[in-house]
Design a protein around this motif. Structure first.
Motif, PDB file in Angstrom:
ATOM      1  N   ARG A  73       0.836  -1.202   0.000  1.00 48.67           N
ATOM      2  CA  ARG A  73       0.000   0.000   0.000  1.00 48.67           C
ATOM      3  C   ARG A  73       0.878   1.262   0.000  1.00 48.67           C
ATOM      4  O   ARG A  73       0.928   2.009   0.979  1.00 48.67           O
ATOM      5  CB  ARG A  73      -0.946  -0.013   1.210  1.00 48.67           C
ATOM      6  CG  ARG A  73      -1.928  -1.176   1.205  1.00 48.67           C
ATOM      7  CD  ARG A  73      -2.988  -1.037   2.309  1.00 48.67           C
ATOM      8  NE  ARG A  73      -2.391  -1.017   3.628  1.00 48.67           N
ATOM      9  CZ  ARG A  73      -2.095  -2.106   4.346  1.00 48.67           C
ATOM     10  NH1 ARG A  73      -2.335  -3.311   3.846  1.00 48.67           N
ATOM     11  NH2 ARG A  73      -1.566  -2.004   5.540  1.00 48.67           N
ATOM     12  N   VAL A  74       1.556   1.468  -1.100  1.00 48.30           N
ATOM     13  CA  VAL A  74       2.435   2.633  -1.250  1.00 48.30           C
ATOM     14  C   VAL A  74       2.289   3.188  -2.663  1.00 48.30           C
ATOM     15  O   VAL A  74       1.929   2.450  -3.587  1.00 48.30           O
ATOM     16  CB  VAL A  74       3.914   2.275  -0.983  1.00 48.30           C
ATOM     17  CG1 VAL A  74       4.135   1.879   0.473  1.00 48.30           C
ATOM     18  CG2 VAL A  74       4.368   1.144  -1.907  1.00 48.30           C
ATOM     19  N   VAL A  75       2.555   4.460  -2.817  1.00 49.69           N
ATOM     20  CA  VAL A  75       2.526   5.111  -4.131  1.00 49.69           C
ATOM     21  C   VAL A  75       3.715   6.068  -4.217  1.00 49.69           C
ATOM     22  O   VAL A  75       4.249   6.496  -3.188  1.00 49.69           O
ATOM     23  CB  VAL A  75       1.212   5.904  -4.358  1.00 49.69           C
ATOM     24  CG1 VAL A  75       0.030   4.950  -4.445  1.00 49.69           C
ATOM     25  CG2 VAL A  75       1.000   6.934  -3.257  1.00 49.69           C
ATOM     26  N   PRO A  76       4.117   6.424  -5.434  1.00 55.37           N
ATOM     27  CA  PRO A  76       5.206   7.408  -5.570  1.00 55.37           C
ATOM     28  C   PRO A  76       4.747   8.786  -5.068  1.00 55.37           C
ATOM     29  O   PRO A  76       3.554   9.057  -4.932  1.00 55.37           O
ATOM     30  CB  PRO A  76       5.462   7.449  -7.082  1.00 55.37           C
ATOM     31  CG  PRO A  76       4.850   6.191  -7.617  1.00 55.37           C
ATOM     32  CD  PRO A  76       3.680   5.902  -6.729  1.00 55.37           C
ATOM     33  N   THR A  77       5.725   9.634  -4.827  1.00 57.80           N
ATOM     34  CA  THR A  77       5.415  11.008  -4.410  1.00 57.80           C
ATOM     35  C   THR A  77       6.544  11.921  -4.866  1.00 57.80           C
ATOM     36  O   THR A  77       7.432  11.510  -5.610  1.00 57.80           O
ATOM     37  CB  THR A  77       5.203  11.083  -2.886  1.00 57.80           C
ATOM     38  OG1 THR A  77       4.675  12.377  -2.541  1.00 57.80           O
ATOM     39  CG2 THR A  77       6.487  10.843  -2.119  1.00 57.80           C
ATOM     40  N   TRP A  78       6.489  13.158  -4.417  1.00 59.19           N
ATOM     41  CA  TRP A  78       7.516  14.151  -4.762  1.00 59.19           C
ATOM     42  C   TRP A  78       7.923  14.865  -3.488  1.00 59.19           C
ATOM     43  O   TRP A  78       7.068  15.364  -2.751  1.00 59.19           O
ATOM     44  CB  TRP A  78       6.962  15.173  -5.761  1.00 59.19           C
ATOM     45  CG  TRP A  78       8.021  15.806  -6.601  1.00 59.19           C
ATOM     46  CD1 TRP A  78       8.770  16.906  -6.281  1.00 59.19           C
ATOM     47  CD2 TRP A  78       8.457  15.393  -7.896  1.00 59.19           C
ATOM     48  NE1 TRP A  78       9.647  17.201  -7.293  1.00 59.19           N
ATOM     49  CE2 TRP A  78       9.473  16.280  -8.306  1.00 59.19           C
ATOM     50  CE3 TRP A  78       8.086  14.356  -8.757  1.00 59.19           C
ATOM     51  CZ2 TRP A  78      10.131  16.166  -9.523  1.00 59.19           C
ATOM     52  CZ3 TRP A  78       8.738  14.248  -9.976  1.00 59.19           C
ATOM     53  CH2 TRP A  78       9.743  15.135 -10.341  1.00 59.19           C
ATOM     54  N   ASN A  79       9.202  14.883  -3.190  1.00 55.81           N
ATOM     55  CA  ASN A  79       9.701  15.579  -2.006  1.00 55.81           C
ATOM     56  C   ASN A  79      10.325  16.914  -2.409  1.00 55.81           C
ATOM     57  O   ASN A  79      10.964  17.027  -3.462  1.00 55.81           O
ATOM     58  CB  ASN A  79      10.730  14.734  -1.265  1.00 55.81           C
ATOM     59  CG  ASN A  79      10.090  13.698  -0.356  1.00 55.81           C
ATOM     60  OD1 ASN A  79       8.870  13.557  -0.322  1.00 55.81           O
ATOM     61  ND2 ASN A  79      10.904  12.948   0.374  1.00 55.81           N
ATOM     62  N   TYR A  80      10.156  17.913  -1.545  1.00 50.28           N
ATOM     63  CA  TYR A  80      10.655  19.256  -1.874  1.00 50.28           C
ATOM     64  C   TYR A  80      10.619  20.140  -0.631  1.00 50.28           C
ATOM     65  O   TYR A  80       9.989  19.815   0.377  1.00 50.28           O
ATOM     66  CB  TYR A  80       9.806  19.902  -2.967  1.00 50.28           C
ATOM     67  CG  TYR A  80       8.347  20.086  -2.598  1.00 50.28           C
ATOM     68  CD1 TYR A  80       7.905  21.263  -1.981  1.00 50.28           C
ATOM     69  CD2 TYR A  80       7.416  19.085  -2.841  1.00 50.28           C
ATOM     70  CE1 TYR A  80       6.567  21.431  -1.630  1.00 50.28           C
ATOM     71  CE2 TYR A  80       6.083  19.236  -2.496  1.00 50.28           C
ATOM     72  CZ  TYR A  80       5.665  20.410  -1.897  1.00 50.28           C
ATOM     73  OH  TYR A  80       4.343  20.566  -1.543  1.00 50.28           O
ATOM     74  N   SER A  81      11.283  21.281  -0.752  1.00 48.93           N
ATOM     75  CA  SER A  81      11.210  22.339   0.249  1.00 48.93           C
ATOM     76  C   SER A  81      10.885  23.640  -0.467  1.00 48.93           C
ATOM     77  O   SER A  81      11.382  23.880  -1.576  1.00 48.93           O
ATOM     78  CB  SER A  81      12.528  22.480   1.013  1.00 48.93           C
ATOM     79  OG  SER A  81      12.847  21.291   1.715  1.00 48.93           O
ATOM     80  N   ALA A  82      10.052  24.474   0.154  1.00 49.03           N
ATOM     81  CA  ALA A  82       9.657  25.728  -0.484  1.00 49.03           C
ATOM     82  C   ALA A  82       9.281  26.752   0.571  1.00 49.03           C
ATOM     83  O   ALA A  82       8.849  26.408   1.677  1.00 49.03           O
ATOM     84  CB  ALA A  82       8.476  25.508  -1.427  1.00 49.03           C
ATOM     85  N   VAL A  83       9.437  28.016   0.199  1.00 47.52           N
ATOM     86  CA  VAL A  83       9.014  29.133   1.038  1.00 47.52           C
ATOM     87  C   VAL A  83       8.134  30.044   0.195  1.00 47.52           C
ATOM     88  O   VAL A  83       8.498  30.391  -0.932  1.00 47.52           O
ATOM     89  CB  VAL A  83      10.213  29.924   1.595  1.00 47.52           C
ATOM     90  CG1 VAL A  83       9.724  31.137   2.408  1.00 47.52           C
ATOM     91  CG2 VAL A  83      11.095  29.030   2.458  1.00 47.52           C
ATOM     92  N   HIS A  84       6.965  30.393   0.736  1.00 48.87           N
ATOM     93  CA  HIS A  84       6.057  31.325   0.060  1.00 48.87           C
ATOM     94  C   HIS A  84       5.970  32.619   0.871  1.00 48.87           C
ATOM     95  O   HIS A  84       5.745  32.584   2.090  1.00 48.87           O
ATOM     96  CB  HIS A  84       4.648  30.736  -0.057  1.00 48.87           C
ATOM     97  CG  HIS A  84       4.515  29.686  -1.111  1.00 48.87           C
ATOM     98  ND1 HIS A  84       3.292  29.280  -1.603  1.00 48.87           N
ATOM     99  CD2 HIS A  84       5.452  28.967  -1.790  1.00 48.87           C
ATOM    100  CE1 HIS A  84       3.478  28.349  -2.525  1.00 48.87           C
ATOM    101  NE2 HIS A  84       4.777  28.138  -2.652  1.00 48.87           N
ATOM    102  N   PHE A  85       6.139  33.732   0.189  1.00 49.11           N
ATOM    103  CA  PHE A  85       5.926  35.048   0.792  1.00 49.11           C
ATOM    104  C   PHE A  85       4.674  35.652   0.171  1.00 49.11           C
ATOM    105  O   PHE A  85       4.486  35.600  -1.049  1.00 49.11           O
ATOM    106  CB  PHE A  85       7.094  35.990   0.486  1.00 49.11           C
ATOM    107  CG  PHE A  85       8.415  35.586   1.072  1.00 49.11           C
ATOM    108  CD1 PHE A  85       8.813  36.057   2.314  1.00 49.11           C
ATOM    109  CD2 PHE A  85       9.269  34.756   0.367  1.00 49.11           C
ATOM    110  CE1 PHE A  85      10.041  35.696   2.846  1.00 49.11           C
ATOM    111  CE2 PHE A  85      10.501  34.387   0.882  1.00 49.11           C
ATOM    112  CZ  PHE A  85      10.890  34.860   2.129  1.00 49.11           C
ATOM    113  N   THR A  86       3.832  36.232   0.985  1.00 44.55           N
ATOM    114  CA  THR A  86       2.727  37.036   0.474  1.00 44.55           C
ATOM    115  C   THR A  86       2.887  38.457   0.996  1.00 44.55           C
ATOM    116  O   THR A  86       3.376  38.671   2.112  1.00 44.55           O
ATOM    117  CB  THR A  86       1.356  36.478   0.888  1.00 44.55           C
ATOM    118  OG1 THR A  86       1.329  36.297   2.316  1.00 44.55           O
ATOM    119  CG2 THR A  86       1.080  35.144   0.222  1.00 44.55           C
TER     120      THR A  86
END
Length: 215
Positions: free
Chosen positions: A94-107
């Protein structure tokens, strides 16, 4: 930005370090016609504001009204995660692929600047920030003054007043230790440069004392 609780980057120094390391951001604003415009720009985080500059020939800045709402997105390393790297695949499947990342959002809200003194200060600060790491740094004063004046006429400044900062690190924090070890090993074995960077970020995010499987 959608940020599950286990992906929150709560450490302000960690967020600032990511922004400084990346050094660029996608500036996104919306024109009067309702369509968004985006430009990748070098970014300087200065207290409660971000400082950008863009080419005067870029039509993006012409659609920015005073105090326009804006989004700035800083993306760290990202990589595909194969479900085959999870040991739990062999246990229950019971596993699926994914995408790992880091991000910063400024508003926040943005203003366009044309004043030569403002622009000179902005590009000098940006240059000194990046050149300061070098043994023989280049400075704005190294170029002839008239040449710099001409270059400044070819750009506009963008001042982004920060209203909110959100950081997200999606690094398999919702997986058990064995699966995390499997992803780190897979990224180190099969990943390109950005995959290796994600693997290092995952290893650094572990509770202290935990050591990744070196496979």
């Amino acid at each position: 930005m959608y940020v599950p609780r286990f992906n929150v980057m709560a450490d302000g120094e960690e967020i600032r370090r990511l922004v400084t390391t990346v050094g660029s951001a996608q500036l996104v604003t919306v024109a009067d016609d309702g369509y968004p415009a985006a430009t990748l720009l070098p970014v300087l985080w200065d207290d409660d504001r971000l400082v950008f500059h863009m080419a005067r020939a870029n039509p993006h800045w012409k659609s920015i009204r005073p105090a326009s709402p804006a989004l700035a997105v800083v993306m760290g390393a990202d990589a595909y995660v194969s479900a085959a790297w999870y040991p739990s695949k062999a246990e229950h499947g019971r596993v699926v692929p994914t995408w790992n990342y880091s991000a910063v959002h400024f508003t926040g809200r943005v203003e366009v600047h044309h004043d030569p003194d403002w622009l000179l200060e902005a590009v000098t600060h940006l240059t000194d920030t990046h050149e300061g790491r070098r043994t023989e740094p280049w400075t704005v004063d190294d170029a002839p003054p008239r040449y710099i004046e001409k270059q400044l006429r070819a750009i506009v400044g963008i001042e982004f007043r920060i209203e909110q900062v959100e950081g997200k690190a999606k690094l398999s924090q919702n997986r058990d230790d064995a699966d995390v070890d499997g992803v780190i090993a897979g990224l180190r074995r099969e990943g390109a440069e950005r995959g290796h960077l994600v693997a290092e970020a995952m290893a650094a995010a572990r509770p202290s004392g935990r050591v990744a499987d070196p496979r």
